[in-house]
Design a protein around this motif. Structure first.
Motif, PDB file in Angstrom:
ATOM      1  N   GLU A  58       0.855  -1.187   0.000  1.00  0.00           N
ATOM      2  CA  GLU A  58       0.000   0.000   0.000  1.00  0.00           C
ATOM      3  C   GLU A  58       0.886   1.232   0.000  1.00  0.00           C
ATOM      4  O   GLU A  58       1.808   1.356   0.809  1.00  0.00           O
ATOM      5  CB  GLU A  58      -0.926   0.031   1.227  1.00  0.00           C
ATOM      6  CG  GLU A  58      -1.806   1.291   1.237  1.00  0.00           C
ATOM      7  CD  GLU A  58      -2.863   1.305   2.350  1.00  0.00           C
ATOM      8  OE1 GLU A  58      -2.852   0.402   3.211  1.00  0.00           O
ATOM      9  OE2 GLU A  58      -3.682   2.239   2.331  1.00  0.00           O
ATOM     10  N   ASN A 117      -4.436   4.876  -2.500  1.00  0.00           N
ATOM     11  CA  ASN A 117      -5.692   5.330  -1.886  1.00  0.00           C
ATOM     12  C   ASN A 117      -6.317   6.424  -2.737  1.00  0.00           C
ATOM     13  O   ASN A 117      -5.639   7.380  -3.130  1.00  0.00           O
ATOM     14  CB  ASN A 117      -5.425   5.880  -0.483  1.00  0.00           C
ATOM     15  CG  ASN A 117      -5.051   4.781   0.494  1.00  0.00           C
ATOM     16  OD1 ASN A 117      -5.906   4.055   0.987  1.00  0.00           O
ATOM     17  ND2 ASN A 117      -3.761   4.637   0.761  1.00  0.00           N
ATOM     18  N   GLU A 148      -7.504   1.681  -3.799  1.00  0.00           N
ATOM     19  CA  GLU A 148      -8.300   1.451  -2.587  1.00  0.00           C
ATOM     20  C   GLU A 148      -9.305   2.592  -2.461  1.00  0.00           C
ATOM     21  O   GLU A 148      -8.925   3.759  -2.400  1.00  0.00           O
ATOM     22  CB  GLU A 148      -7.394   1.423  -1.341  1.00  0.00           C
ATOM     23  CG  GLU A 148      -6.433   0.246  -1.335  1.00  0.00           C
ATOM     24  CD  GLU A 148      -5.704   0.066   0.009  1.00  0.00           C
ATOM     25  OE1 GLU A 148      -6.019   0.786   0.983  1.00  0.00           O
ATOM     26  OE2 GLU A 148      -4.818  -0.815   0.059  1.00  0.00           O
ATOM     27  N   ASP A 178     -11.809  -0.202   1.098  1.00  0.00           N
ATOM     28  CA  ASP A 178     -10.985   0.105   2.263  1.00  0.00           C
ATOM     29  C   ASP A 178     -11.853   0.394   3.494  1.00  0.00           C
ATOM     30  O   ASP A 178     -13.009   0.783   3.353  1.00  0.00           O
ATOM     31  CB  ASP A 178     -10.153   1.351   1.928  1.00  0.00           C
ATOM     32  CG  ASP A 178      -8.912   1.488   2.778  1.00  0.00           C
ATOM     33  OD1 ASP A 178      -8.670   0.632   3.637  1.00  0.00           O
ATOM     34  OD2 ASP A 178      -8.168   2.465   2.562  1.00  0.00           O
ATOM     35  N   LYS A 199     -11.205  -4.803   2.691  1.00  0.00           N
ATOM     36  CA  LYS A 199     -10.173  -4.533   3.703  1.00  0.00           C
ATOM     37  C   LYS A 199     -10.828  -4.309   5.053  1.00  0.00           C
ATOM     38  O   LYS A 199     -11.564  -3.333   5.232  1.00  0.00           O
ATOM     39  CB  LYS A 199      -9.396  -3.263   3.329  1.00  0.00           C
ATOM     40  CG  LYS A 199      -8.089  -3.555   2.652  1.00  0.00           C
ATOM     41  CD  LYS A 199      -7.221  -2.319   2.554  1.00  0.00           C
ATOM     42  CE  LYS A 199      -5.899  -2.563   3.243  1.00  0.00           C
ATOM     43  NZ  LYS A 199      -4.913  -1.526   2.890  1.00  0.00           N
TER      44      LYS A 199
HETATM   45 CA    CA Z   1      -5.960   2.364   2.509  1.00  0.00          CA
END
Ligand code: CA
Ligand code: C2E
Ligand code: CA
Ligand code: CA
Length: 278
Positions: A58, A117, A148, A178, A199
């Motif tokens: 990530e 993200n 995400e 996420d 997630k």
């Molecule tokens: Ca994240």
């Protein structure tokens, strides 16, 4: 009486001013940071529980402030979101993440998704085109990239959002949901979204194994993920007890300080070389 309405109004205004000044200070600082190379991307590995192998990373942004040192995104991402600066931050992050993934791809590393993200405000009709163009420019295989998104993104104009998601997954780029469980997305929509991964939010992982509610929620997300043929990853894994619980519950992947914190690219590479690819 002792209450002086005029005075309380004056204090209120003063407070507003202080808050606004602080926001404006961070906003102009962030603009400066964008133009002067003060942002950095850190990478936190994601591990497959069954094989203990790295399956992704990530990308997490940091502001390397000349005086304050490393500033956490928790301090400036919410402000960037409310001012719209998140669009420029997001463009920089996608660019940087693809550039780095292309270096790893060229070095012959086994394919590993680098997850970026994406805030709700960045999730616009122009996003799929920008992703496609960036992949092309770096000659990056789409299997190296993942986005995400949070439940907040899914709350607006659902048909439009699904259209954008479809265009992204058609490129071969993966999508994950996420902070799952913390928002208000309707479960009935879940099967309509072209996502590969759920997630589990750190707020649930943290309570494992002592908090019975957190354990129940994590187990429920994992079994629902299995039924829906989605991969499930738990974030914020810090202890062996948590890992053991998640393994038994059938969780696919983990990410957290137990394995590694977010690292600068060169330290991430060292981790790959010395530990995680063995
Ligand atoms: Ca994240
Ligand atoms: P997130 O997406 O939920 O990211 C996970 C956060 O948990 C990261 O915080 C990570 O450093 C931290 N973390 C990971 N493992 C552990 C652990 O075992 N224990 C604990 N206590 N923490 C752990 P970080 O890097 O401070 O980022 C905070 C949030 O800022 C992110 O939460 C994400 O919402 C946002 N963010 C970060 N980078 C970006 C970005 O490039 N774009 C956007 N739109 N948002 C970003
Ligand atoms: Ca998360
Ligand atoms: Ca989280």
């Amino acid at each position: 009486g002792h209450d002086n309405p005029d005075r309380s109004v004056a204090f209120y205004r003063l407070d507003m001013n202080a808050g606004m000044q602080e926001r404006m200070r961070i906003e102009s600082g962030l603009r400066h940071a964008l133009g002067h190379g003060e942002l950095a991307l850190y990478y936190q590995p994601k591990f497959e529980i069954g094989t203990d192998r790295v399956v992704g990373a990530e990308a997490l942004v940091r502001w390397v402030h000349p005086e304050r040192g490393l500033v956490s995104p928790a301090e400036f991402i919410p402000l960037a979101e409310s001012t719209g600066l998140i669009v420029q931050v997001g463009e920089w992050v996608l660019e940087q993440a693809c550039a780095q993934a292309a270096v790893w791809q060229a070095a012959g590393l086994p394919p590993m998704r680098v997850a970026v993200n994406v805030s709700a405000r960045e999730f616009t009709n122009s996003l799929p085109g920008r992703v496609a163009e960036t992949l092309r420019r770096y000659e990056l295989d789409p299997s190296w990239l993942e986005l995400e998104i949070t439940e907040g993104t899914l709350m607006h104009d659902i048909e439009r959002v699904i259209g954008i998601m479809d265009r992204i997954t058609e490129l071969g780029v993966a999508l994950s949901l996420d902070d799952f469980g913390t928002g208000y997305s309707s479960l009935s929509y879940l099967k309509r979204f072209p996502i590969q991964t759920l997630k589990i939010d750190r707020s649930f992982t943290t309570g494992i194994p002592d908090d019975a509610n957190d354990c129940a929620i994590a187990s429920a997300i994992i079994s629902m993920g299995r039924q829906l043929k989605l991969r499930v990853i738990a974030e914020g894994v810090e202890t062996l007890d948590q890992l053991q619980f998640l393994r038994k519950a059938g969780c696919d992947e983990v990410q957290g300080f137990l394995y590694a914190a977010p690292l600068p690219a060169y330290e991430f590479e060292r981790g790959l070389r010395e530990n995680w690819l063995l």
